[in-house]
Write an enzyme that holds these catalytic residues in place. Structure first.
Site, mmCIF file in Angstrom:
data_model
loop_
_atom_site.group_PDB
_atom_site.id
_atom_site.type_symbol
_atom_site.label_atom_id
_atom_site.label_comp_id
_atom_site.label_asym_id
_atom_site.label_seq_id
_atom_site.Cartn_x
_atom_site.Cartn_y
_atom_site.Cartn_z
ATOM 1 N N TRP A 73 0.894 -1.153 0.000
ATOM 2 C CA TRP A 73 0.000 0.000 0.000
ATOM 3 C C TRP A 73 0.932 1.202 0.000
ATOM 4 C CZ3 TRP A 73 -1.126 4.294 3.088
ATOM 5 C CH2 TRP A 73 -2.360 4.915 2.863
ATOM 6 N N GLU A 85 -17.240 3.915 1.028
ATOM 7 C CA GLU A 85 -15.992 3.162 0.995
ATOM 8 C C GLU A 85 -15.998 2.096 -0.104
ATOM 9 O OE1 GLU A 85 -15.723 1.092 4.722
ATOM 10 O OE2 GLU A 85 -13.556 0.991 4.666
ATOM 11 N N HIS A 143 -29.773 22.430 9.391
ATOM 12 C CA HIS A 143 -28.784 23.476 9.665
ATOM 13 C C HIS A 143 -27.778 23.622 8.524
ATOM 14 C CE1 HIS A 143 -30.346 24.117 13.671
ATOM 15 N NE2 HIS A 143 -30.326 22.810 13.862
ATOM 16 N N LYS A 150 -6.636 -2.280 5.070
ATOM 17 C CA LYS A 150 -7.341 -2.547 6.330
ATOM 18 C C LYS A 150 -6.614 -1.996 7.550
ATOM 19 C CE LYS A 150 -10.237 -5.737 8.647
ATOM 20 N NZ LYS A 150 -11.396 -4.861 8.472
#
Ligand code: F6R
Length: 610
Positions: A74, A491, A507, A605
């Site tokens: 990664w 995701e 709001h 993960k």
């Protein structure tokens, strides 16, 4: 956040390394590589992409040997590419290295090595390691001492494994990134996480920061950075190999959604006695009587579970706040000896959460890790640990661990409240029905089983697949569930999804609501009337509304266009059941979009860098 594996035994390392890499792919999947030491020296194969790309390369150009290391990446330093894929070697290919973590001083080390004539081939921080080792080999050191000398120069976090030409050993070290040894009769393994080698052995040795280890085909030797022997004993993990395999499922995520009844049973088992007393064994009786403030630190899904747990504590009259772990370490909340800091982390390795835990050390507060992974850094560094016992979770999107975290935190809340002899408000005045809560907690595994078996979310995922945005709203414990529903949806579908406290829509966010915005409202049976108002505000702007809530809530059912029901339980637990529908909604929506459900783009993960 990068997975590393090493194996030494009989010939045939590559097949086992590939199995290990596939089992570790949830930690990163930008590129993958393997190096073996054999009679030809060191041979490396690596390729950008998932492990399938590496497998194809190995079929075209096979290698094998008795000793090897592997890596699935990664990216942090350097884009995904063949050159940046691990393993990395020195100029002469005498050593090969895989690494998980970040070497902060790599620029300085690289400049120094380049000035000494070393040539680099990648943009990674890791490549300095084989070059540092090679420099020491040139000075006459053996591989173990050269490895140790290299490690001593590194600043940052690492789990590193190295093989050296002509040596029947794997050299490894950890500091801030996980590393565990696996022991089998025929081979020894090293990996970032137990599932990597669970198919081969359940006998493990957890390593600690600053451990240096040498594995051989008949065992291991652990020393500190100065070479002094350390005792690290082995234990048997209570995870079975099948727990970390997909079996007949297409995706780990779906398997893990369906495993929630079992995970919840395990989380609760033996922790509530016949007199409705909660026994958490980590805390002897009376231990929590002095706690007057519980501060949670966590990230992502665990943060949402912490928000949920914090609400349960407040319902029991105990002060509690939740901090995002990535902020707490730098903007700490005031704590004192009455504070319990609870780090909620599935993996026990999330760098942000560990930074918060470490920020708590040195204060007067006590620390508790609520985690799934025995032997994880959080479990080792916190004063106490409460295991959620969900079994291994491989899908990048956390599912069963959310439910188990909430169950464990519900037990913790009850235990703290019991010790403080907190008297709940009468139920008639809106107080919590404690005995009903515990009865429903026992029933939760069966209740969630009926939700996941119904799979009603599929029809809605199909019906609303073309919306521009998905807004998830909820109130009370429904709010963290709304945030979690939105996180799961964005995701794995890559569609725009946001979670809001139901009352917050008006709001500002309401300005974005159109007939192409699907609003998904969670009802719990508590303060639903106000949430129904918020639903009406969205509906009058044309938004279709899906409601998720108790079977018996007629008002909620009538207020929405579609309704997914959950068995009637106390409002405090209804959110866990609603969340299972939201997991399935995200799952089906992602499947319809043909997404890489278990490996969503840009994610991994276990996030072991800050
Ligand atoms: C989302 C997800 C992440 C993790 C987060 C914290 O599905 O899995 O948001 O929840 O990275 O991880 P742990 O719980 O391991 O600390």
């Amino acid at each position: 956040m990068c997975g590393i594996i090493a194996r030494i035994g009989e010939n045939g390392a590559v097949d086992e390394l590939m199995t290990g890499l596939r089992n570790l792919e949830y930690r990163g999947y930008d590129s993958a590589g393997i190096a073996v030491a054999n009679e030809h020296g060191i041979e490396v194969r690596k390729r950008e992409g998932e492990t399938d790309a590496l497998h194809a390369l190995l079929s075209e150009s096979p290698i094998d040997g008795p000793i090897g290391i592997g890596h699935t990446r990664w990216s942090t330093h350097g884009r995904p590419s063949d050159a940046n894929a691990h393993p990395h070697t020195d100029d002469d290919g005498r050593v090969a290295v895989v690494h998980n973590g970040i070497i902060r001083n790599h620029d300085r080390l690289r400049n120094e090595l380049v000035a000494r004539g070393h040539e680099f081939e990648s943009e990674t921080d890791t490549e300095v390691v084989p070059h540092l080792v090679a420099a020491s080999l040139d000075e006459g050191l053996d591989p173990e001492d050269a490895f140790r000398a290299a490690i001593e120069r590194l600043e940052g976090s690492y789990a590193i494994a190295m093989i050296a030409e002509g040596y029947d050993a794997v050299y490894a070290a950890r500091s801030g990134s996980p590393l565990v040894i696996g022991l089998d009769d025929d081979a020894t393994y090293l990996a970032s996480d137990v599932p990597a080698f669970l198919e081969f052995t359940e006998q493990v040795v957890y390593l600690e920061d600053d451990d240096v280890v040498v594995i051989t085909d008949d065992g291991y030797r652990v020393t500190d950075l100065d070479g002094a022997a350390l005792d690290r004993s082995s234990e048997v993990v209570d995870w079975a190999a099948g727990d970390a395999q997909k079996g007949a499922y297409n995706h780990f995520m779906r398997k893990e959604i369906d495993e929630q009844p079992v995970a919840l049973r395990q989380a609760i088992e033996g922790r509530i006695d016949d007199d409705d007393r909660v026994d958490l064994s980590v805390f002897p009786n009376g231990e929590l009587a002095e706690i007057d403030d519980v501060v949670f630190v966590a990230c992502g899904t665990s943060y949402h579970a912490a928000m949920y747990g914090s609400r349960l504590l407040r319902r029991r009259g105990i002060r509690s706040t939740v901090a995002r772990a990535n902020e707490f370490a730098y903007d700490p909340l005031p704590v004192d000896e009455g504070t319990l800091i609870v780090a909620v982390t599935q993996s026990g390795e999330t760098a942000d959460t560990l930074a918060s835990l470490r920020a708590a050390v040195g204060t007067d507060a006590r620390t508790l890790a609520v985690t799934n992974v025995v032997g994880s850094t959080a479990a080792r560094e916190a004063d106490e640990t409460l295991f959620i016992r969900a079994g291994p979770e491989i899908g990048v999107a956390a599912t069963k661990t959310f439910s188990s975290q909430v169950a464990a935190l519900a037990l913790l809340a009850e235990r703290i409240a019991d010790e403080q002899e907190a008297v709940p408000l009468p139920v008639a005045d809106g107080g919590l029905d404690r005995s009903q809560l515990l009865a429903d907690l026992r029933r939760l595994p069966d209740a969630i089983e009926s939700v996941v078996a119904s799979d009603d979310a599929l029809r809605l995922a199909e019906r609303y697949r073309d919306a521009d945005s998905y807004f998830f709203i909820g109130r009370g414990v429904g709010y963290p569930v709304a945030l979690e529903g939105a996180l799961k949806f964005k995701e794995i579908t890559y569609d725009h999804a946001e979670g809001f406290a139901a009352g917050q829509l008006k709001h500002g966010p309401l300005a974005l609501v159109t007939s192409n915005t699907v609003v998904i409202a969670t009802f719990t049976g508590r303060n639903d009337e106000q949430t129904i108002h918020n639903v009406q505000e969205a509906k009058s702007r044309g938004a279709p509304v899906i409601g998720i809530g108790p079977e018996s809530s007629t008002a909620a059912r009538e207020a929405v266009d579609e309704y997914l029901s959950v068995p009637d339980v106390v409002p405090e637990l209804a959110g866990v059941l609603a969340n299972a529908h939201l997991q399935l909604l995200a799952y089906h929506a992602a499947e319809l979009r043909d997404r890489a459900i278990d490996k969503p783009r840009n994610l991994a993960k276990s996030v072991t860098v800050e």
